[in-house]
Design a protein around this motif. Sequence first.
Motif, short mmCIF file in Angstrom:
data_model
loop_
_atom_site.label_atom_id
_atom_site.label_comp_id
_atom_site.label_asym_id
_atom_site.label_seq_id
_atom_site.Cartn_x
_atom_site.Cartn_y
_atom_site.Cartn_z
N PRO A 1 3.14 -9.32 -4.89
CA PRO A 1 4.56 -9.61 -4.69
C PRO A 1 4.84 -10.04 -3.28
CG PRO A 1 4.19 -7.24 -4.82
CD PRO A 1 2.88 -7.89 -5.17
N ASN A 2 5.74 -11.01 -3.09
CA ASN A 2 6.09 -11.46 -1.74
C ASN A 2 7.50 -12.02 -1.74
OD1 ASN A 2 5.83 -14.75 -1.56
ND2 ASN A 2 4.50 -13.91 -3.14
N ALA B 1 0.82 4.82 4.57
CA ALA B 1 2.27 4.92 4.77
C ALA B 1 3.03 3.69 4.28
CB ALA B 1 2.57 5.15 6.25
N ILE B 2 2.35 2.54 4.12
CA ILE B 2 3.01 1.31 3.70
C ILE B 2 2.85 1.15 2.19
CG2 ILE B 2 3.06 -1.20 3.92
CD1 ILE B 2 1.98 -0.87 6.76
N PRO B 3 3.93 1.05 1.45
CA PRO B 3 3.83 0.97 -0.02
C PRO B 3 2.94 -0.20 -0.45
CG PRO B 3 6.10 1.37 0.63
CD PRO B 3 5.33 1.09 1.90
N GLY B 4 1.93 0.12 -1.27
CA GLY B 4 1.07 -0.91 -1.85
C GLY B 4 0.05 -1.52 -0.90
N ALA B 5 -0.05 -1.05 0.33
CA ALA B 5 -0.96 -1.66 1.30
C ALA B 5 -2.42 -1.41 0.91
CB ALA B 5 -0.71 -1.11 2.70
N ARG B 6 -3.26 -2.39 1.22
CA ARG B 6 -4.69 -2.26 1.03
C ARG B 6 -5.32 -1.86 2.36
NH1 ARG B 6 -6.35 -7.83 -2.15
NH2 ARG B 6 -5.11 -7.49 -4.04
N PHE B 7 -6.38 -1.07 2.26
CA PHE B 7 -7.12 -0.66 3.45
C PHE B 7 -8.59 -0.99 3.24
CE2 PHE B 7 -9.63 2.69 5.66
CZ PHE B 7 -9.39 2.25 6.95
N GLY C 1 9.20 1.62 5.10
CA GLY C 1 10.21 0.57 4.98
C GLY C 1 9.65 -0.83 4.99
N ILE C 2 8.34 -1.00 5.23
CA ILE C 2 7.74 -2.34 5.19
C ILE C 2 7.57 -2.78 3.75
CG2 ILE C 2 5.64 -3.67 5.68
CD1 ILE C 2 5.34 -2.11 8.26
N THR C 3 8.10 -3.94 3.43
CA THR C 3 8.08 -4.44 2.06
C THR C 3 7.11 -5.59 1.84
OG1 THR C 3 9.94 -5.91 2.57
CG2 THR C 3 10.47 -3.73 1.66
N ALA C 4 6.58 -6.19 2.90
CA ALA C 4 5.66 -7.31 2.76
C ALA C 4 4.31 -6.84 2.25
CB ALA C 4 5.49 -8.01 4.11
N PRO C 5 3.63 -7.67 1.45
CA PRO C 5 2.24 -7.34 1.07
C PRO C 5 1.41 -7.16 2.34
CG PRO C 5 3.02 -9.27 -0.14
CD PRO C 5 4.05 -8.98 0.89
N THR C 6 0.64 -6.09 2.39
CA THR C 6 -0.04 -5.72 3.63
C THR C 6 -1.51 -5.44 3.41
OG1 THR C 6 2.01 -4.77 4.52
CG2 THR C 6 -0.05 -4.08 5.55
N SER D 1 3.67 -12.02 4.55
CA SER D 1 2.61 -11.03 4.37
C SER D 1 2.21 -10.51 5.72
CB SER D 1 1.40 -11.64 3.64
OG SER D 1 0.66 -12.49 4.50
N LEU D 2 1.44 -9.41 5.71
CA LEU D 2 1.12 -8.73 6.96
C LEU D 2 -0.36 -8.34 6.93
CD1 LEU D 2 2.69 -7.65 9.47
CD2 LEU D 2 3.01 -5.51 8.21
N VAL D 3 -1.09 -8.74 7.98
CA VAL D 3 -2.45 -8.26 8.20
C VAL D 3 -2.46 -7.49 9.50
CG1 VAL D 3 -4.86 -8.88 8.60
CG2 VAL D 3 -3.51 -10.18 6.94
#
Length: 272
Positions: A271-272, A230-236, A203-208, A113-115
Amino acid sequence: MGAYVEANGTTIWTESRGEGPGVLLIAGLSDPAEAWQAQLDGLSDRHRVIAFDNRGSGRAPLPDGPMSVAMMADDAAELLRAFQIDRAHVVGFSGGSAIAQELALRHPAAVRSLVLMSTWARADAYFTGMTRFWRWLVAQAPDERAMLEAFFLWIYTPRAHADGTVERFIQETLAFPYPQSAQAFQRQLEAFMPHDALDRLPGITAPTLVLAGERDIATPPRFGRTVADAIPGARFEILAGEAHQPFQESPDVFNARVGDFWREVEDGMLPN
């Protein structure tokens, strides 16, 4: 526990706490591993938390040749392999968030995952001008204290300046036995500023999870929103009342939000 690790052709100082799923904390401009002390202590109850000195910070030497965000992302990937961690929750702050973006793009299998805290994907004219001033400031300030007092105006809230928090950070920095040279500060800045991942972020696929401080004047929330969009599914999310470095100013708030996000990933809610 601190230890030197050989990674990607250099020697890097690391700090590690706890057991469990792996976490890699990537610091920003000038910060050594110790900047993450509140996370090393506060997030290691159920995770193996690792922080490290980026090249040119703390105990990590500058390379002889050019330094880049891609190089530092490869350093991070090699560190994970050295610690025998196949996939890690990665947290990147400011310049470290640029490294984290590149890590997720160059080594996607390593990122669970990515923060991204206080992040950006492409510098604009204001950001570029601000960092040009920082480059001048570190060379021309009359002494280290004067440089820190000026630089920290962009980093911490008025609250932290008023209540003595900034003065405490200055005292800790001045007492740190591995000070960063002006050259190292400038070379790190020169590595971070060309960072432009905007067109590649899809192109980043990790949950963000992208976090921005409401009062951040260095990387204002609009930068983080652009990254998240820009990151699919990312939360802000915007942290109310916070500035550029809330993981130090308000560690309990930061740690709770990041810990909740990791639980969602580990419980299969994302998803991860």
